[in-house]
Design a protein around this motif. Structure first.
Motif, PDB file in Angstrom:
ATOM      1  N   TYR A   1       4.483  13.428   3.041  1.00 13.00           N
ATOM      2  CA  TYR A   1       5.212  12.499   2.161  1.00 13.00           C
ATOM      3  C   TYR A   1       6.340  11.829   2.960  1.00 13.00           C
ATOM      4  N   ASP A   2       7.113  12.654   3.679  1.00 10.87           N
ATOM      5  CA  ASP A   2       8.243  12.108   4.449  1.00 10.87           C
ATOM      6  C   ASP A   2       7.772  11.072   5.474  1.00 10.87           C
ATOM      7  N   MET A   3       6.601  11.301   6.074  1.00 13.03           N
ATOM      8  CA  MET A   3       6.078  10.341   7.086  1.00 13.03           C
ATOM      9  C   MET A   3       5.799   8.987   6.411  1.00 13.03           C
ATOM     10  N   LEU A   4       5.197   9.041   5.196  1.00 14.87           N
ATOM     11  CA  LEU A   4       4.897   7.782   4.480  1.00 14.87           C
ATOM     12  C   LEU A   4       6.200   7.066   4.146  1.00 14.87           C
ATOM     13  N   TYR A   5       7.183   7.862   3.645  1.00 13.95           N
ATOM     14  CA  TYR A   5       8.446   7.289   3.198  1.00 13.95           C
ATOM     15  C   TYR A   5       9.177   6.652   4.384  1.00 13.95           C
ATOM     16  N   ARG A   6       9.151   7.370   5.525  1.00 15.91           N
ATOM     17  CA  ARG A   6       9.840   6.868   6.719  1.00 15.91           C
ATOM     18  C   ARG A   6       9.202   5.558   7.195  1.00 15.91           C
ATOM     19  N   GLU A   7       7.858   5.495   7.138  1.00 20.00           N
ATOM     20  CA  GLU A   7       7.174   4.255   7.562  1.00 20.00           C
ATOM     21  C   GLU A   7       7.595   3.101   6.658  1.00 20.00           C
ATOM     22  N   LEU A   8       7.690   3.371   5.332  1.00 19.91           N
ATOM     23  CA  LEU A   8       8.064   2.307   4.392  1.00 19.91           C
ATOM     24  C   LEU A   8       9.496   1.830   4.672  1.00 19.91           C
ATOM     25  N   VAL A   9      10.427   2.789   4.878  1.00 22.43           N
ATOM     26  CA  VAL A   9      11.829   2.424   5.148  1.00 22.43           C
ATOM     27  C   VAL A   9      11.904   1.539   6.395  1.00 22.43           C
ATOM     28  N   GLU A  10      11.156   1.932   7.439  1.00 19.91           N
ATOM     29  CA  GLU A  10      11.158   1.175   8.695  1.00 19.91           C
ATOM     30  C   GLU A  10      10.642  -0.255   8.475  1.00 19.91           C
ATOM     31  N   LEU A  11       9.503  -0.370   7.794  1.00 17.60           N
ATOM     32  CA  LEU A  11       8.902  -1.698   7.594  1.00 17.60           C
ATOM     33  C   LEU A  11       9.805  -2.581   6.731  1.00 17.60           C
ATOM     34  N   GLU A  12      10.444  -1.966   5.697  1.00 16.37           N
ATOM     35  CA  GLU A  12      11.331  -2.760   4.832  1.00 16.37           C
ATOM     36  C   GLU A  12      12.579  -3.198   5.595  1.00 16.37           C
TER      37      GLU A  12
ATOM     38  N   SER B   1       1.607  17.444   1.566  1.00 19.40           N
ATOM     39  CA  SER B   1       2.769  18.266   1.955  1.00 19.40           C
ATOM     40  C   SER B   1       4.022  17.394   1.991  1.00 19.40           C
ATOM     41  N   ASP B   2       5.178  18.058   1.946  1.00 13.76           N
ATOM     42  CA  ASP B   2       6.441  17.324   2.041  1.00 13.76           C
ATOM     43  C   ASP B   2       6.488  16.531   3.344  1.00 13.76           C
ATOM     44  N   TYR B   3       5.939  17.115   4.414  1.00 14.45           N
ATOM     45  CA  TYR B   3       5.947  16.443   5.724  1.00 14.45           C
ATOM     46  C   TYR B   3       5.162  15.133   5.656  1.00 14.45           C
TER      47      TYR B   3
ATOM     48  N   GLU C   1       0.851  -1.210   0.000  1.00 11.80           N
ATOM     49  CA  GLU C   1       0.000   0.000   0.000  1.00 11.80           C
ATOM     50  C   GLU C   1       0.879   1.249   0.000  1.00 11.80           C
ATOM     51  N   LEU C   2       1.929   1.247   0.833  1.00 14.18           N
ATOM     52  CA  LEU C   2       2.837   2.405   0.936  1.00 14.18           C
ATOM     53  C   LEU C   2       3.605   2.587  -0.372  1.00 14.18           C
ATOM     54  N   VAL C   3       4.031   1.486  -1.004  1.00 19.54           N
ATOM     55  CA  VAL C   3       4.768   1.575  -2.281  1.00 19.54           C
ATOM     56  C   VAL C   3       3.877   2.250  -3.323  1.00 19.54           C
ATOM     57  N   ASP C   4       2.628   1.804  -3.427  1.00 17.74           N
ATOM     58  CA  ASP C   4       1.714   2.384  -4.428  1.00 17.74           C
ATOM     59  C   ASP C   4       1.429   3.852  -4.105  1.00 17.74           C
ATOM     60  N   LEU C   5       1.256   4.132  -2.827  1.00 18.01           N
ATOM     61  CA  LEU C   5       0.908   5.496  -2.407  1.00 18.01           C
ATOM     62  C   LEU C   5       2.057   6.464  -2.695  1.00 18.01           C
ATOM     63  N   ILE C   6       3.286   6.061  -2.335  1.00 20.99           N
ATOM     64  CA  ILE C   6       4.447   6.952  -2.531  1.00 20.99           C
ATOM     65  C   ILE C   6       4.751   7.095  -4.027  1.00 20.99           C
ATOM     66  N   ASN C   7       4.628   6.012  -4.790  1.00 23.93           N
ATOM     67  CA  ASN C   7       4.830   6.116  -6.245  1.00 23.93           C
ATOM     68  C   ASN C   7       3.792   7.063  -6.860  1.00 23.93           C
ATOM     69  N   TYR C   8       2.572   7.002  -6.348  1.00 24.30           N
ATOM     70  CA  TYR C   8       1.519   7.907  -6.841  1.00 24.30           C
ATOM     71  C   TYR C   8       1.898   9.359  -6.544  1.00 24.30           C
ATOM     72  N   HIS C   9       2.334   9.619  -5.309  1.00 23.71           N
ATOM     73  CA  HIS C   9       2.678  11.006  -4.956  1.00 23.71           C
ATOM     74  C   HIS C   9       3.948  11.478  -5.678  1.00 23.71           C
ATOM     75  N   ASP C  10       4.878  10.559  -5.998  1.00 23.42           N
ATOM     76  CA  ASP C  10       6.041  10.920  -6.823  1.00 23.42           C
ATOM     77  C   ASP C  10       5.551  11.351  -8.211  1.00 23.42           C
ATOM     78  N   TYR C  11       4.574  10.617  -8.738  1.00 24.85           N
ATOM     79  CA  TYR C  11       4.022  10.938 -10.059  1.00 24.85           C
ATOM     80  C   TYR C  11       3.397  12.338 -10.035  1.00 24.85           C
ATOM     81  N   LYS C  12       2.592  12.590  -8.989  1.00 25.54           N
ATOM     82  CA  LYS C  12       1.921  13.899  -8.906  1.00 25.54           C
ATOM     83  C   LYS C  12       2.962  15.009  -8.793  1.00 25.54           C
TER      84      LYS C  12
END
Ligand code: 0OX
Length: 325
Positions: free
Chosen positions: A36-47, A32-34, A11-22
């Protein structure tokens, strides 16, 4: 539990790729960048906790490649042709007359688009996933720069449809990035890049993808080299590329005849100085793809397209700070 985690990671991969596209393709961010950063940080942690659930199209894999010794060669499935040039209205009309004679019909039209002053690359997708990218090289054999291309955020890692396709685009460095980069290099007493094209080429051919990632390169995709879908015109191909998620230059014009094409070229030249990236001309292409096969190509260049070259842009003279005592 782990199925739930895997689902959240997807879900996070699709969401962040979508926001990168936008942000990077449409230049129209929704969050907001904030956020976005929260989503990215959650993905890094889970991975980090579940590396077995790292997906190939995860945005965290954009800057992953280790430093290379050199670049592997890539034989292009479809050669990357180079454009022959024209430098005047007369030469453009000659091109049109030759093409009409060659085709034996006037029943076709043209597309006029920017000639981005960057470097051509081919991008290969399998089942919708970005699997390989290469420089044009000599048109038949290029260099594998996949890891470096992954750092370009406007290059989708996963397409809208799970298809096999090879596309062509021009990687460029925006004018502002070029100025900033040369200022940094001047401060670090490093050699300056002569122009954005050289800066883009030097940045893309870095052995360390982390350096490429710092250079904020961008791309416009403008050609379908190969795909399974039946396409009839270049205009349709450009719309299809945009639908798939590629960054396609919005300012192309379909022209009924060479007179209209020349008018479109003049309009491009007028706005050249205002564009955030360098162009060295405009490209005139036969729109009907079936007729392109009739016209064919020479060993190097298509007979169905030309580059109308503009004179080199006047460099604004570097303002010299005059000490006023
Ligand atoms: N630099 C550019 O912007 C550009 C380069 N090449 C082409 O067309 C290729 C594909 C068919 C013949 C040459 N189009 C362009 N817009």
């Amino acid at each position: 539990m782990s199925e739930f985690i895997k689902k959240r990671i997807r879900e996070l991969v699709d969401l962040i790729n979508y926001h990168d596209y936008k942000y990077y393709v449409e230049d129209n961010p929704e969050i907001s960048d904030y956020e976005y950063d929260m989503l990215y940080r959650e993905l890094v942690e889970l991975e980090k906790q579940y590396p077995e659930y790292i997906f190939p199209d995860s945005p965290t894999q954009r800057v992953g490649g280790k430093v290379k010794e050199g670049f592997k060669e890539v034989v292009h499935r479809v050669p990357l042709l180079s454009l022959s040039n024209v430098f005047s209205e007369g030469e453009l009309y000659d091109f049109d007359r030759r093409l009409r004679e060659l085709l034996g019909t006037d029943d076709f039209n043209y597309v006029v688009e920017y000639k981005i002053d960057g470097l051509s690359v081919a991008l290969e997708y399998e089942n919708g996933l970005f699997v390989r990218g290469a420089t044009r090289g000599d048109g038949n054999v290029g260099e594998d720069v996949t890891e470096n291309l992954k750092t370009i955020r406007s290059i989708p890692l996963k397409l809208k449809d799970d298809i096999n396709i090879v596309v062509r685009g021009e990687v460029f460095m925006p004018k502002d990035e070029f100025i900033k980069l040369n200022q940094e290099r001047e401060e670090n007493e490093e050699p300056l890049f002569a122009n954005p094209r050289n800066a883009a080429a030097g940045s893309l051919r870095q052995l360390d993808p982390r350096i490429t990632a710092q250079r904020k390169l961008d791309i416009f995709v403008f050609n379908v080299q190969w795909c399974e879908k039946e396409l009839k015109t270049h205009d349709e191909a450009l719309r299809y590329l945009k639908y798939l998620g590629f960054k396609v230059s919005p300012d192309y014009v379909v022209c009924s005849n060479i007179k209209e094409a020349y008018e479109a070229i003049k309009k491009v030249e007028e706005k050249r100085g205002l564009l955030p990236f360098e162009i060295d001309g405009a490209v005139v292409k036969l729109n009907q793809l079936a007729l392109r096969d009739v016209a064919g190509s020479t060993a190097k260049s298509p007979r169905w397209a030309v580059a109308y070259k503009f004179p080199p842009e006047k460099k604004e003279t570097k303002l010299i700070d005059i000490e006023v005592n």
